[in-house]
Write a protein that holds these residues in place. Structure first.
Motif, PDB file in Angstrom:
ATOM      1  N   PHE A   1      50.593 -50.670 -26.903  1.00 55.13           N
ATOM      2  CA  PHE A   1      51.391 -51.587 -27.593  1.00 55.13           C
ATOM      3  C   PHE A   1      52.640 -52.377 -27.264  1.00 55.13           C
ATOM      4  O   PHE A   1      53.519 -53.055 -27.762  1.00 55.13           O
TER       5      PHE A   1
ATOM      6  N   LYS B   1      44.813 -56.261 -24.820  1.00 52.68           N
ATOM      7  CA  LYS B   1      45.380 -56.432 -26.287  1.00 52.68           C
ATOM      8  C   LYS B   1      46.131 -55.262 -26.726  1.00 52.68           C
ATOM      9  O   LYS B   1      47.168 -55.133 -26.988  1.00 52.68           O
ATOM     10  N   LEU B   2      45.488 -54.145 -26.125  1.00 48.34           N
ATOM     11  CA  LEU B   2      46.263 -52.855 -26.510  1.00 48.34           C
ATOM     12  C   LEU B   2      47.499 -52.579 -25.787  1.00 48.34           C
ATOM     13  O   LEU B   2      48.586 -52.115 -26.274  1.00 48.34           O
ATOM     14  N   TRP B   3      47.697 -53.157 -24.298  1.00 50.95           N
ATOM     15  CA  TRP B   3      48.789 -52.951 -23.653  1.00 50.95           C
ATOM     16  C   TRP B   3      49.527 -54.243 -23.700  1.00 50.95           C
ATOM     17  O   TRP B   3      50.546 -54.293 -22.848  1.00 50.95           O
ATOM     18  N   ARG B   4      49.159 -55.190 -24.383  1.00 48.25           N
ATOM     19  CA  ARG B   4      49.928 -56.436 -24.582  1.00 48.25           C
ATOM     20  C   ARG B   4      50.208 -57.138 -23.176  1.00 48.25           C
ATOM     21  O   ARG B   4      51.259 -57.250 -22.758  1.00 48.25           O
TER      22      ARG B   4
END
Length: 200
Positions: free
Chosen positions: A156, A17-20
């Motif tokens: 992100f 999620k944090l690095w998509r």
């Protein structure tokens, strides 16, 4: 469930999620296979991103100095790191990696040998160790391309992890000009990695 598997279960979703992270080519990762996983290298986070993106629980080298930092040692060990003394013998690191592969543990390795932040991987040099290790361990190589805008991994920012078709030991041997020729194998591995780049 091993400590590594538990850590991955708890952290992989958050990292994605944090690095998509978007994974493409997951069908090319064969369950139960032992791989030398080779990818382009742009960030210190690359091993963590790869570990979160794929099904295997790969190991990777970390310099011994990192293992002396409280908290960090536990985190990266949980995410598959094993200590390598960069000031010591490269032969020892190579032997350890080959042993781990022969023992059934997949290992991440970066053919470029160092990080190239913001630089097109196709313009960088390749070291031959990846082909030598794959050949001596007798394992297939799983090529992966980490694609991010401007070749810079950022929180992100969308990260695509694109998995290619594995390269068999026989295929590596076929391009070698002799038993100790690993240059052509390394070039084959890296060309397969960079060929995975696509317009996004």
């Amino acid at each position: 469930m091993s400590f590594y598997s538990k850590a991955k279960f708890l952290l992989a979703g958050l990292i994605r999620k944090l690095w998509r992270i978007r994974v493409e080519g997951a069908e090319n990762e064969r369950p139960g296979a032992t791989y030398l996983i080779c990818a382009n290298h742009q960030s210190m986070l690359d091993p963590v991103l790869l570990g979160a993106a794929i099904e295997h629980n790969p190991r990777y080298m970390a310099k011994a100095e990192l293992m002396k930092i409280p908290g960090l040692k536990q985190l990266i060990t949980a995410l598959g790191a094993y200590s390598v003394d960069r000031g010591g013998s490269d032969v020892a690191a190579i032997k350890k990696t080959i042993f781990m592969l022969k023992d059934g543990e997949s290992v991440i390795m970066f053919p470029q040998g160092t990080r190239y932040k913001g630089i097109d991987p196709k313009t960088t040099k390749v070291k031959f160790g990846c082909a030598m290790i794959a050949a001596r361990a007798g394992v297939p190589v799983l090529p992966i391309y980490i694609q991010v805008k401007d070749h810079k991994v950022k929180l992100f920012r969308k990260t695509i992890v694109r998995i290619g078709k594995e390269i068999s030991p026989e295929e590596l041997a076929a391009v070698a000009e002799g038993p100790e020729d690993h240059r052509h194998g390394a070039e084959l591995i890296f060309s397969r990695i960079t060929s995975l780049e696509e317009e996004d």
